[in-house]
Design a protein around this motif. Structure first.
Motif, PDB file in Angstrom:
ATOM      1  N   GLY A   1       0.823  -1.206   0.000  1.00  0.00           N
ATOM      2  CA  GLY A   1       0.000   0.000   0.000  1.00  0.00           C
ATOM      3  C   GLY A   1       0.850   1.245   0.000  1.00  0.00           C
ATOM      4  O   GLY A   1       1.922   1.270  -0.601  1.00  0.00           O
ATOM      5  N   ASN A   2       0.395   2.285   0.728  1.00  0.00           N
ATOM      6  CA  ASN A   2       1.116   3.546   0.557  1.00  0.00           C
ATOM      7  C   ASN A   2       2.040   3.939   1.712  1.00  0.00           C
ATOM      8  O   ASN A   2       2.391   5.092   1.852  1.00  0.00           O
ATOM      9  CB  ASN A   2       0.132   4.678   0.249  1.00  0.00           C
ATOM     10  N   SER A   3       2.457   2.944   2.502  1.00  0.00           N
ATOM     11  CA  SER A   3       3.372   3.319   3.579  1.00  0.00           C
ATOM     12  C   SER A   3       4.175   2.140   4.104  1.00  0.00           C
ATOM     13  O   SER A   3       3.787   0.985   3.954  1.00  0.00           O
ATOM     14  CB  SER A   3       2.557   3.927   4.738  1.00  0.00           C
ATOM     15  N   PHE A   4       5.290   2.481   4.722  1.00  0.00           N
ATOM     16  CA  PHE A   4       6.010   1.520   5.560  1.00  0.00           C
ATOM     17  C   PHE A   4       5.196   1.407   6.854  1.00  0.00           C
ATOM     18  O   PHE A   4       4.061   1.871   6.922  1.00  0.00           O
ATOM     19  CB  PHE A   4       7.437   2.046   5.832  1.00  0.00           C
ATOM     20  N   ILE A   5       5.727   0.837   7.921  1.00  0.00           N
ATOM     21  CA  ILE A   5       5.000   0.823   9.194  1.00  0.00           C
ATOM     22  C   ILE A   5       4.913   2.273   9.667  1.00  0.00           C
ATOM     23  O   ILE A   5       5.918   2.881  10.022  1.00  0.00           O
ATOM     24  CB  ILE A   5       5.722  -0.043  10.244  1.00  0.00           C
TER      25      ILE A   5
ATOM     26  N   ILE B   1      19.554  -7.449   6.429  1.00  0.00           N
ATOM     27  CA  ILE B   1      18.157  -7.089   6.139  1.00  0.00           C
ATOM     28  C   ILE B   1      18.087  -5.572   5.944  1.00  0.00           C
ATOM     29  O   ILE B   1      18.599  -4.805   6.757  1.00  0.00           O
ATOM     30  CB  ILE B   1      17.231  -7.541   7.287  1.00  0.00           C
ATOM     31  N   VAL B   2      17.461  -5.179   4.845  1.00  0.00           N
ATOM     32  CA  VAL B   2      17.391  -3.764   4.481  1.00  0.00           C
ATOM     33  C   VAL B   2      15.938  -3.303   4.589  1.00  0.00           C
ATOM     34  O   VAL B   2      15.029  -3.995   4.131  1.00  0.00           O
ATOM     35  CB  VAL B   2      17.914  -3.568   3.036  1.00  0.00           C
ATOM     36  N   ALA B   3      15.722  -2.126   5.192  1.00  0.00           N
ATOM     37  CA  ALA B   3      14.375  -1.557   5.261  1.00  0.00           C
ATOM     38  C   ALA B   3      14.154  -0.668   4.048  1.00  0.00           C
ATOM     39  O   ALA B   3      15.021   0.139   3.694  1.00  0.00           O
ATOM     40  CB  ALA B   3      14.212  -0.747   6.545  1.00  0.00           C
ATOM     41  N   ALA B   4      12.995  -0.821   3.412  1.00  0.00           N
ATOM     42  CA  ALA B   4      12.636  -0.007   2.240  1.00  0.00           C
ATOM     43  C   ALA B   4      11.454   0.867   2.640  1.00  0.00           C
ATOM     44  O   ALA B   4      10.360   0.372   2.883  1.00  0.00           O
ATOM     45  CB  ALA B   4      12.264  -0.922   1.079  1.00  0.00           C
ATOM     46  N   ILE B   5      11.707   2.184   2.737  1.00  0.00           N
ATOM     47  CA  ILE B   5      10.704   3.078   3.343  1.00  0.00           C
ATOM     48  C   ILE B   5      10.012   3.949   2.297  1.00  0.00           C
ATOM     49  O   ILE B   5      10.667   4.656   1.523  1.00  0.00           O
ATOM     50  CB  ILE B   5      11.387   4.004   4.377  1.00  0.00           C
ATOM     51  N   HIS B   6       8.707   3.892   2.278  1.00  0.00           N
ATOM     52  CA  HIS B   6       7.916   4.891   1.534  1.00  0.00           C
ATOM     53  C   HIS B   6       6.783   5.320   2.455  1.00  0.00           C
ATOM     54  O   HIS B   6       6.528   4.678   3.479  1.00  0.00           O
ATOM     55  CB  HIS B   6       7.414   4.322   0.206  1.00  0.00           C
ATOM     56  N   GLY B   7       6.129   6.434   2.104  1.00  0.00           N
ATOM     57  CA  GLY B   7       5.060   6.921   2.997  1.00  0.00           C
ATOM     58  C   GLY B   7       5.663   7.418   4.290  1.00  0.00           C
ATOM     59  O   GLY B   7       6.322   8.445   4.318  1.00  0.00           O
ATOM     60  N   ALA B   8       5.455   6.666   5.367  1.00  0.00           N
ATOM     61  CA  ALA B   8       5.943   7.123   6.661  1.00  0.00           C
ATOM     62  C   ALA B   8       6.511   5.982   7.486  1.00  0.00           C
ATOM     63  O   ALA B   8       6.071   4.839   7.367  1.00  0.00           O
ATOM     64  CB  ALA B   8       4.809   7.784   7.441  1.00  0.00           C
ATOM     65  N   ALA B   9       7.523   6.302   8.261  1.00  0.00           N
ATOM     66  CA  ALA B   9       8.051   5.365   9.264  1.00  0.00           C
ATOM     67  C   ALA B   9       8.220   6.175  10.543  1.00  0.00           C
ATOM     68  O   ALA B   9       9.208   6.888  10.716  1.00  0.00           O
ATOM     69  CB  ALA B   9       9.385   4.781   8.814  1.00  0.00           C
TER      70      ALA B   9
ATOM     71  N   PRO C   1       8.473   5.732  -5.883  1.00  0.00           N
ATOM     72  CA  PRO C   1       8.064   4.529  -5.158  1.00  0.00           C
ATOM     73  C   PRO C   1       8.113   3.267  -6.021  1.00  0.00           C
ATOM     74  O   PRO C   1       8.348   2.178  -5.504  1.00  0.00           O
ATOM     75  CB  PRO C   1       6.620   4.843  -4.729  1.00  0.00           C
ATOM     76  N   GLU C   2       7.914   3.420  -7.341  1.00  0.00           N
ATOM     77  CA  GLU C   2       7.926   2.222  -8.200  1.00  0.00           C
ATOM     78  C   GLU C   2       9.287   1.530  -8.180  1.00  0.00           C
ATOM     79  O   GLU C   2       9.389   0.340  -8.433  1.00  0.00           O
ATOM     80  CB  GLU C   2       7.601   2.558  -9.672  1.00  0.00           C
ATOM     81  N   HIS C   3      10.329   2.322  -7.933  1.00  0.00           N
ATOM     82  CA  HIS C   3      11.671   1.716  -7.972  1.00  0.00           C
ATOM     83  C   HIS C   3      12.163   1.268  -6.607  1.00  0.00           C
ATOM     84  O   HIS C   3      13.235   0.698  -6.499  1.00  0.00           O
ATOM     85  CB  HIS C   3      12.681   2.711  -8.580  1.00  0.00           C
ATOM     86  N   LEU C   4      11.373   1.541  -5.581  1.00  0.00           N
ATOM     87  CA  LEU C   4      11.853   1.292  -4.219  1.00  0.00           C
ATOM     88  C   LEU C   4      12.207  -0.180  -4.006  1.00  0.00           C
ATOM     89  O   LEU C   4      13.300  -0.514  -3.533  1.00  0.00           O
ATOM     90  CB  LEU C   4      10.792   1.732  -3.195  1.00  0.00           C
ATOM     91  N   ARG C   5      11.293  -1.043  -4.365  1.00  0.00           N
ATOM     92  CA  ARG C   5      11.500  -2.460  -4.077  1.00  0.00           C
ATOM     93  C   ARG C   5      12.760  -2.976  -4.794  1.00  0.00           C
ATOM     94  O   ARG C   5      13.630  -3.601  -4.171  1.00  0.00           O
ATOM     95  CB  ARG C   5      10.258  -3.248  -4.511  1.00  0.00           C
ATOM     96  N   ALA C   6      12.873  -2.677  -6.086  1.00  0.00           N
ATOM     97  CA  ALA C   6      14.017  -3.171  -6.847  1.00  0.00           C
ATOM     98  C   ALA C   6      15.326  -2.603  -6.301  1.00  0.00           C
ATOM     99  O   ALA C   6      16.332  -3.322  -6.175  1.00  0.00           O
ATOM    100  CB  ALA C   6      13.852  -2.803  -8.323  1.00  0.00           C
ATOM    101  N   GLU C   7      15.313  -1.320  -5.963  1.00  0.00           N
ATOM    102  CA  GLU C   7      16.535  -0.689  -5.437  1.00  0.00           C
ATOM    103  C   GLU C   7      16.929  -1.323  -4.109  1.00  0.00           C
ATOM    104  O   GLU C   7      18.110  -1.558  -3.837  1.00  0.00           O
ATOM    105  CB  GLU C   7      16.315   0.811  -5.229  1.00  0.00           C
TER     106      GLU C   7
END
Ligand code: NAD
Length: 692
Positions: free
Chosen positions: A62-66, A97-105, A183-189
């Motif tokens: 969806g539109n956010s990290f935790i 383990i790498v955290a991938a952050i979008h939205g808010a953390a 955000p589209e590139h977040l996961r791959a990066e």
């Protein structure tokens, strides 16, 4: 991507080449609930056990990290597993383990990422540790791991302010390792980054503290402790951050956790959580989505006095174009100075960036002719509180405002429906009741007249939010929510004068209860004359059986109008700041008036507080009964944000909800006896039940 199921429903385990992608899926904002935590542990165990996988990524669906922890959980026993256990698993996992952050953390969400081996974030994503604002401290390593990236001084600033910062700023502080444009590139990066770290661990617990100037730490600490912000949790947070230098990591971590566990169960944290949820609920109006607000860009403000100038400044600071008019040429000439002052105040309090001040000032246009506001999308009147003056202004506004405009009145006590009718288009009229000084006070009561259209009310709510205010919807009864309650409890304070209490005792007791200032000190600041005029206006229609206290009238007759005349309830001769002195002349008047009524008694602090609380609780129940207020919590928000009640105490009703019913009954009986004729009893049981 090969999805693979976990027992936990809120976390998905996917595989991307030799990297596990652990997806947190707990709509709407991916709160870090117990299911999420259990799912994460299960997923991390699977990553550790699968020889085909070399690294992991944590990412939000969806539109956010935790976006944060489940705040409700902090009120009771925490459910297992707790967040630190998840972070221990991440650290113990032999694979990075790498955290991938979008939205808010925020909060626990950010702390989780600080336990990881690296952090990738989308530009514009927000991070922060807001725990201190909720009366706690970060409890899952935030005070220990953050300083290892930012240094102690910056960690103090971020943790004490609870500020939310953008990923770009976080990257410049070392919190984020890598920024991603979209955000589209977040996961791959993030997968690429994790893959690159294969075979390594980069835990913050192993990082030495950055070199830093001892002076900078001192400055950060003294800034954090000043300005009344030195609550216990603030001091504890600073002490905890500083333990990074004096204690082994795990010991400091354990102490942080213990303090967090104690503070989250404190009364203060409960009060702040209550306010937090009340604010969220206050922003929601049923059916609002069907009646979107009308667009507002240009605002016309009528009346450039105390309120009008302050209101104009606030709108201009928020980016609206403002036209300010006044019939009095002199007032208008002085308005630019007042606006500059208000804007200066907004800058000093951090609500406006200094480099935006000039542009804000330039957005205000001054006009002597009312015609100048005819193009405005929102026309807000703040002229004299005189029915005849306001009726005339509303009539003109109704005629000259464009069809799509919303017309708002800032009246405090006049009949809002009557003013709306005077405009000839009551469906476009709402109340927007600001508080003085408008550039400082956060509250706006958005008043729904009997005929206001829902989209007009929503326009009021939405512009209030846009200018950074807390909007509370109120019905159009006299005094709306706040002033109705204020009148009642103030009335009780005047009765107590006649019964044997003195202004300084009453002010002190009211302040201990939680108000920033007692009613007599307030009255000296705002001036005794306004209420005096109102009393005189109402004299003709007042029922002679109503209890009437003459003391304030006698002070006014002596020209004692408050601070502005040097004398009021107190004596201000030689007083430059703070309280006035007790004046024997006032004491004599009080004794005389009290003697006319009969024998007096002495009042303890508790006695006074019981009267005040009794009046507030009863009037609040009446406000709910007649629909002027929607909920008890919103009434508390009004008193906290418009009348100086301490948010750290929750609000008067929050306090009362912790008392026994019998105690409340007795309080209200005392209040009733004091009022006598005309007292109306509200359903206080239902009111307090709604808070329990
Ligand atoms: P004020 O006397 O400082 O300002 C009122 C201004 O309106 C004056 O400058 C006057 O010249 C101008 N005015 C009068 N008739 C006008 C007209 N026809 N067209 C244009 N301008 C006109 O008063 P204030 O304290 O700013 O209060 C204004 C309103 O705000 C009142 O309704 C008051 O009840 C409400 N209010 C005041 C406070 C407060 O604490 N002062 C708080 C909340 C609401």
């Amino acid at each position: 991507n090969t999805p693979s199921t976990l027992a936990a429903p809120r976390v998905r385990f996917e595989i991307d080449g030799d990297v596990a992608v652990i997806v947190i899926d707990n709509p709407p904002v991916n709160a870090g609930s117990t299911e999420v935590r259990a799912g994460l542990r299960e997923a991390i165990a699977r990553l550790a056990a699968d020889p085909a996988l070399v690294a992991g990524v944590l990412i939000g669906a969806g539109n956010s990290f935790i976006s944060g922890s489940d705040i409700k959980e902090f009120a009771g026993p925490l459910r297992q597993p707790e967040l630190p256990a998840v972070i221990e698993d991440i650290e113990a996992c032999p694979k990075p383990i790498v955290a991938a952050i979008h939205g808010a953390a925020f909060g626990g969400g950010l702390e989780l990422t600080l336990g990881c081996d690296g952090r990738v974030a989308v530009r514009g994503a927000l991070v922060g540790l807001p725990e201190v604002q909720l009366g706690m401290i970060p409890g899952a390593g935030g005070t220990q791991r953050l300083p290892r990236l930012t240094g102690i001084a910056r960690a103090i600033d971020l943790i004490i302010s609870g500020r939310r910062i953008k990923a770009e700023e976080a990257a410049s502080l070392g919190i984020i390792d890598k920024l991603v444009d979209s955000p589209e590139h977040l996961r791959a990066e993030a997968v690429g980054f994790a893959h690159m770290l294969a075979g390594q661990k980069h835990l913050l617990r192993d990082l030495p503290l950055p070199q830093e100037d001892a002076g900078a730490i001192e400055v950060a600490e003294s800034t954090a402790l000043k300005g009344g912000r030195a609550r216990e949790n603030v001091k504890e947070a600073i002490a905890s951050i500083k333990r990074t230098t004096s204690l082994p990591f795990d010991e400091a971590l354990a102490q942080e956790r213990a303090i967090f566990q104690r503070l989250r169960l404190s009364e203060e944290a409960a009060a702040l959580r209550y306010n937090f949820f009340a604010e969220r609920a206050a922003a929601k109006i049923e059916g609002a989505a069907d009646h979107p607000p009308r667009p507002v860009r240009d605002v016309g403000v009528l009346g450039a006095g105390t309120m009008g100038a302050g209101i104009a400044a606030v709108f201009a600071a928020a980016g609206f174009n403002v036209t300010l008019t006044d019939v009095n040429r002199e007032v208008l000439d002085r308005a630019a100075g007042r606006i500059a002052q208000a804007i200066g105040d907004l800058v000093r309090s951090g609500k406006l960036k200094a480099d935006r001040a000039a542009a804000a000032g330039a957005r205000v246009t001054y006009a002597a002719d009312m015609q100048a506001v005819s193009d405005a999308d929102l026309l807000l009147e703040a002229v004299f509180e005189e029915l005849s003056v306001k009726t005339e202004v509303m009539k003109t506004l109704g005629r000259l405002a464009k069809k799509t405009a919303v017309i708002a009145t800032n009246t405090s006590y006049l009949d809002m429906n009557e003013l709306a009718a005077a405009s000839g288009r009551p469906e476009d009229v709402i109340g927007m009741h600001f508080f003085a000084p408008a550039y400082r006070m956060r509250l706006v009561e958005v008043v729904r007249g009997d005929r206001s259209l829902p989209d007009a009310v929503n326009t009021g709510m939405s512009v209030a939010k846009a200018i950074g205010k807390l909007a509370i919807v109120a019905g159009a009864s006299e005094g709306f929510i706040g002033n109705r309650i204020y009148s009642r409890y103030r009335g009780q304070c005047e009765y107590m004068l006649e019964e044997g209490a003195f202004p300084s005792e009453i002010d002190a007791a009211v302040e201990t209860l939680g108000f920033a200032m007692g009613p007599f000190a307030v009255s000296d600041i705002s001036g005794l004359d306004i209420a005096w005029l109102m009393r005189k206006r109402k004299a003709a229609t007042r029922d002679p059986r109503e209890r009437y206290v003459r003391i304030a009238d006698r002070l006014c007759e002596l020209g004692r109008l408050g601070r502005k005349t040097g004398l009021g309830w107190y004596d201000y001769a030689g007083v430059t700041s703070g309280r006035g002195k007790v004046d024997p002349a006032v004491t004599a008047i009080i004794r005389e008036e009290a003697a006319k009524r009969g024998p007096t008694r002495s009042f303890t602090e508790k006695d006074i507080q019981r009267r005040v609380l009794g009046a507030i609780v009863n009037e609040s129940a009446l406000l709910l009964n007649d629909g002027t207020a929607r909920s008890a919590a919103e009434i508390d928000l009004v008193l906290v944000n418009g009348y100086g009640f301490s948010k750290f105490n929750g609000g008067p009703l929050f306090l009362a909800s912790h008392l026994k019913d019998a105690d409340i009954e007795a309080m209200i009986e005392e209040a009733e006896q004091a009022v006598g004729f005309g007292f109306r009893r509200g359903n206080t049981r239902a009111l307090l039940e709604s808070l329990r």
